[in-house]
Design an enzyme around this catalytic site. Structure first.
Site, PDB file in Angstrom:
ATOM      1  N   CYS A  46      -4.623 -32.056  -0.268  1.00 28.82           N
ATOM      2  CA  CYS A  46      -3.998 -32.960   0.714  1.00 28.82           C
ATOM      3  C   CYS A  46      -2.838 -32.308   1.460  1.00 28.82           C
ATOM      4  O   CYS A  46      -2.207 -32.944   2.298  1.00 28.82           O
ATOM      5  CB  CYS A  46      -3.521 -34.244   0.040  1.00 28.82           C
ATOM      6  SG  CYS A  46      -2.063 -34.017  -0.994  1.00 28.82           S
ATOM      7  N   HIS A  63      -0.616 -15.266   7.284  1.00 35.26           N
ATOM      8  CA  HIS A  63      -0.960 -15.332   5.863  1.00 35.26           C
ATOM      9  C   HIS A  63      -0.131 -16.366   5.112  1.00 35.26           C
ATOM     10  O   HIS A  63       0.041 -16.277   3.897  1.00 35.26           O
ATOM     11  CB  HIS A  63      -0.823 -13.944   5.223  1.00 35.26           C
ATOM     12  CG  HIS A  63      -1.803 -12.949   5.788  1.00 35.26           C
ATOM     13  ND1 HIS A  63      -1.650 -11.588   5.668  1.00 35.26           N
ATOM     14  CD2 HIS A  63      -2.960 -13.140   6.463  1.00 35.26           C
ATOM     15  CE1 HIS A  63      -2.675 -10.984   6.271  1.00 35.26           C
ATOM     16  NE2 HIS A  63      -3.475 -11.894   6.758  1.00 35.26           N
ATOM     17  N   CYS A 123      -0.424 -28.525  -1.902  1.00 34.49           N
ATOM     18  CA  CYS A 123      -1.663 -28.974  -2.540  1.00 34.49           C
ATOM     19  C   CYS A 123      -2.844 -28.486  -1.700  1.00 34.49           C
ATOM     20  O   CYS A 123      -2.852 -28.658  -0.479  1.00 34.49           O
ATOM     21  CB  CYS A 123      -1.670 -30.495  -2.646  1.00 34.49           C
ATOM     22  SG  CYS A 123      -3.279 -31.127  -3.184  1.00 34.49           S
ATOM     23  N   ILE A 182      11.657   1.612  10.166  1.00 30.77           N
ATOM     24  CA  ILE A 182      11.703   0.559  11.192  1.00 30.77           C
ATOM     25  C   ILE A 182      13.137   0.172  11.569  1.00 30.77           C
ATOM     26  O   ILE A 182      13.456   0.025  12.751  1.00 30.77           O
ATOM     27  CB  ILE A 182      10.944  -0.693  10.699  1.00 30.77           C
ATOM     28  CG1 ILE A 182       9.463  -0.363  10.578  1.00 30.77           C
ATOM     29  CG2 ILE A 182      11.171  -1.883  11.629  1.00 30.77           C
ATOM     30  CD1 ILE A 182       8.674  -1.371   9.767  1.00 30.77           C
ATOM     31  N   SER A 199       2.815  -2.061   9.287  1.00 30.02           N
ATOM     32  CA  SER A 199       1.536  -2.549   8.758  1.00 30.02           C
ATOM     33  C   SER A 199       0.566  -1.389   8.662  1.00 30.02           C
ATOM     34  O   SER A 199       0.477  -0.568   9.581  1.00 30.02           O
ATOM     35  CB  SER A 199       0.951  -3.632   9.670  1.00 30.02           C
ATOM     36  OG  SER A 199      -0.342  -3.983   9.208  1.00 30.02           O
ATOM     37  N   ASN A 204       5.530   2.928  12.114  1.00 30.54           N
ATOM     38  CA  ASN A 204       5.122   2.892  10.705  1.00 30.54           C
ATOM     39  C   ASN A 204       5.423   4.249  10.068  1.00 30.54           C
ATOM     40  O   ASN A 204       5.250   5.275  10.702  1.00 30.54           O
ATOM     41  CB  ASN A 204       3.608   2.608  10.622  1.00 30.54           C
ATOM     42  CG  ASN A 204       3.204   1.994   9.302  1.00 30.54           C
ATOM     43  OD1 ASN A 204       3.671   0.912   8.968  1.00 30.54           O
ATOM     44  ND2 ASN A 204       2.377   2.667   8.536  1.00 30.54           N
ATOM     45  N   ARG A 246       0.775  -1.238   0.000  1.00 26.42           N
ATOM     46  CA  ARG A 246       0.000   0.000   0.000  1.00 26.42           C
ATOM     47  C   ARG A 246       0.807   1.289   0.000  1.00 26.42           C
ATOM     48  O   ARG A 246       0.229   2.361  -0.033  1.00 26.42           O
ATOM     49  CB  ARG A 246      -0.994  -0.005   1.169  1.00 26.42           C
ATOM     50  CG  ARG A 246      -2.067  -1.045   0.944  1.00 26.42           C
ATOM     51  CD  ARG A 246      -3.068  -1.136   2.074  1.00 26.42           C
ATOM     52  NE  ARG A 246      -4.018  -2.204   1.794  1.00 26.42           N
ATOM     53  CZ  ARG A 246      -3.765  -3.491   1.953  1.00 26.42           C
ATOM     54  NH1 ARG A 246      -2.592  -3.883   2.416  1.00 26.42           N
ATOM     55  NH2 ARG A 246      -4.668  -4.406   1.660  1.00 26.42           N
TER      56      ARG A 246
HETATM   57  P1  NAD Z   1       0.758  -2.744   3.691  1.00 28.87           P
HETATM   58  O1  NAD Z   1       1.492  -2.683   2.394  1.00 28.87           O
HETATM   59  O2  NAD Z   1      -0.694  -2.547   3.714  1.00 28.87           O
HETATM   60  O3  NAD Z   1       1.392  -1.644   4.682  1.00 28.87           O
HETATM   61  C1  NAD Z   1       2.756  -1.513   4.872  1.00 28.87           C
HETATM   62  C2  NAD Z   1       2.968  -0.286   5.767  1.00 28.87           C
HETATM   63  O4  NAD Z   1       4.354  -0.237   6.108  1.00 28.87           O
HETATM   64  C3  NAD Z   1       2.619   1.031   5.084  1.00 28.87           C
HETATM   65  O5  NAD Z   1       1.733   1.759   5.907  1.00 28.87           O
HETATM   66  C4  NAD Z   1       3.980   1.745   4.939  1.00 28.87           C
HETATM   67  O6  NAD Z   1       3.878   3.135   5.192  1.00 28.87           O
HETATM   68  C5  NAD Z   1       4.810   1.088   6.007  1.00 28.87           C
HETATM   69  N1  NAD Z   1       6.237   0.992   5.679  1.00 28.87           N
HETATM   70  C6  NAD Z   1       6.796   0.545   4.533  1.00 28.87           C
HETATM   71  N2  NAD Z   1       8.142   0.499   4.642  1.00 28.87           N
HETATM   72  C7  NAD Z   1       8.433   0.974   5.889  1.00 28.87           C
HETATM   73  C8  NAD Z   1       9.642   1.181   6.606  1.00 28.87           C
HETATM   74  N3  NAD Z   1      10.838   0.882   6.078  1.00 28.87           N
HETATM   75  N4  NAD Z   1       9.575   1.678   7.867  1.00 28.87           N
HETATM   76  C9  NAD Z   1       8.374   1.986   8.422  1.00 28.87           C
HETATM   77  N5  NAD Z   1       7.188   1.790   7.797  1.00 28.87           N
HETATM   78  C10 NAD Z   1       7.231   1.282   6.553  1.00 28.87           C
HETATM   79  O7  NAD Z   1       1.190  -4.096   4.384  1.00 28.87           O
HETATM   80  P2  NAD Z   1       0.425  -5.018   5.436  1.00 28.87           P
HETATM   81  O8  NAD Z   1      -0.236  -4.195   6.481  1.00 28.87           O
HETATM   82  O9  NAD Z   1       1.408  -6.062   5.825  1.00 28.87           O
HETATM   83  O10 NAD Z   1      -0.769  -5.716   4.620  1.00 28.87           O
HETATM   84  C11 NAD Z   1      -0.625  -6.217   3.353  1.00 28.87           C
HETATM   85  C12 NAD Z   1      -0.583  -7.714   3.160  1.00 28.87           C
HETATM   86  O11 NAD Z   1       0.473  -7.862   2.256  1.00 28.87           O
HETATM   87  C13 NAD Z   1      -0.173  -8.564   4.297  1.00 28.87           C
HETATM   88  O12 NAD Z   1      -1.230  -9.386   4.530  1.00 28.87           O
HETATM   89  C14 NAD Z   1       1.006  -9.426   3.791  1.00 28.87           C
HETATM   90  O13 NAD Z   1       0.582 -10.779   3.770  1.00 28.87           O
HETATM   91  C15 NAD Z   1       1.184  -9.071   2.385  1.00 28.87           C
HETATM   92  N6  NAD Z   1       2.544  -8.737   1.876  1.00 28.87           N
HETATM   93  C16 NAD Z   1       3.640  -9.365   2.356  1.00 28.87           C
HETATM   94  C17 NAD Z   1       4.896  -9.018   1.877  1.00 28.87           C
HETATM   95  C18 NAD Z   1       6.086  -9.734   2.454  1.00 28.87           C
HETATM   96  O14 NAD Z   1       5.958 -10.889   2.851  1.00 28.87           O
HETATM   97  N7  NAD Z   1       7.231  -9.073   2.542  1.00 28.87           N
HETATM   98  C19 NAD Z   1       5.049  -8.038   0.900  1.00 28.87           C
HETATM   99  C20 NAD Z   1       3.887  -7.426   0.384  1.00 28.87           C
HETATM  100  C21 NAD Z   1       2.648  -7.780   0.901  1.00 28.87           C
END
Ligand code: NAD
Length: 248
Positions: free
Chosen positions: A131, A120, A128, A237, A194, A219, A35
């Site tokens: 199974c 997730h 699969c 972070i 997040s 965040n 996002r």
């Molecule tokens: P999201 O993309 O909705 O939000 C990420 C948030 O992190 C944003 O608000 C952003 O401003 C913030 N952010 C990004 N980089 C940052 C940094 N370096 N320091 C501080 N803040 C930072 O992600 P979400 O809330 O995890 O939800 C999206 C879904 O996407 C999750 O369910 C996840 O399963 C999946 N996802 C996973 C990955 C992965 O495994 N790396 C990558 C993309 C999406």
């Protein structure tokens, strides 16, 4: 920065910390989030689980996307944010690490599987849907390379999918129960990277607060839950957590 000092104090006072991570903790490892500006959802729509099941073309599209992002995912390594959480685990302070991520970077940073709760699923392998037999991505890639053939389970003929939870797919029950139990016992709950808009995962910070934990959100951007948090840090972070935990 005063806020980081405050977080440091909260971490040192806490006995049972639960970390809750999202895609934002892995952007500093080169994996795009969903996002942020330029994030994955600004470029393509997610494939719903029902569409994946119903349509061979949607399954092909899902494997195309997977293999297009696979090199980035495979070459990514844990960053300072992951390492800070691994240090908290070493110190015996991390009760659980609940993650929405599918990239396996918490495991790669040295946090053992039994301390990690993947809400997730995991995108580093496939399974699969019927199974649950595990398949490695290289095996799927070999099949898909032949005119985009779709992989079929060798044991039961079921549909094979990455071991992730898609939109519209049931949440993993055991992981949800473990996350619920750990969140209820935490005295400090730290959200890292997040947007807190994907439910039911985003319900955990609310549960933590209701159960009496201090809630911290780290965040880049504000979230809708900032108002119930005890401390909000809008910063990167890696730098924030390495200073708060005292690691590089
Ligand atoms: P999201 O993309 O909705 O939000 C990420 C948030 O992190 C944003 O608000 C952003 O401003 C913030 N952010 C990004 N980089 C940052 C940094 N370096 N320091 C501080 N803040 C930072 O992600 P979400 O809330 O995890 O939800 C999206 C879904 O996407 C999750 O369910 C996840 O399963 C999946 N996802 C996973 C990955 C992965 O495994 N790396 C990558 C993309 C999406």
């Amino acid at each position: 920065m005063a806020a980081i000092e405050m977080l440091k104090g909260m971490i040192s006072d806490a006995g049972s910390i639960v970390a809750f991570t999202g895609a934002g903790i892995s952007t500093e490892s080169g994996i795009p989030d969903f996002r942020s500006p330029g994030g994955i959802w600004t470029r393509m729509k997610p494939i719903q689980f029902g569409d994946f099941l119903a349509s061979a073309e949607q399954r092909r599209e899902s494997w195309r996307r997977k293999f297009a992002s696979e090199d980035t995912m495979r070459s990514a390594t844990p960053n300072a944010g992951h390492r800070a959480l691994a240090r908290l685990h070493e110190q015996g302070k991390l009760l659980a690490l609940i993650t929405q991520n599918i990239d396996g970077l918490h495991q790669a940073s040295g946090v053992p599987d039994d301390a990690i709760i993947e809400l997730h699923g995991n995108g580093t392998y496939a399974s699969c849907l019927q199974c649950a037999k595990r398949y490695e991505l290289e095996w799927v890639r070999g099949i898909f390379a032949q005119d985009e053939r779709l992989p079929v389970c060798q044991s039961c003929g079921g549909i094979i999918k990455t071991a992730t939870i898609s939109f519209g797919q049931a949440m993993p029950e055991a992981a949800m129960e473990r996350a619920h139990a750990a969140t209820s016992r935490a005295d400090l709950f730290i959200v890292l990277g997040s947007s807190l808009v994907v439910y039911p995962a985003a319900g955990f910070p609310i549960l933590a607060k209701r159960s009496g934990a201090n809630l911290v959100i780290v965040n880049r951007e504000p979230t809708d839950m900032d108002e119930i948090a005890d401390l909000v840090i809008n910063a990167e972070i890696g730098a924030t957590m390495s200073r708060a935990v005292g690691v590089n």
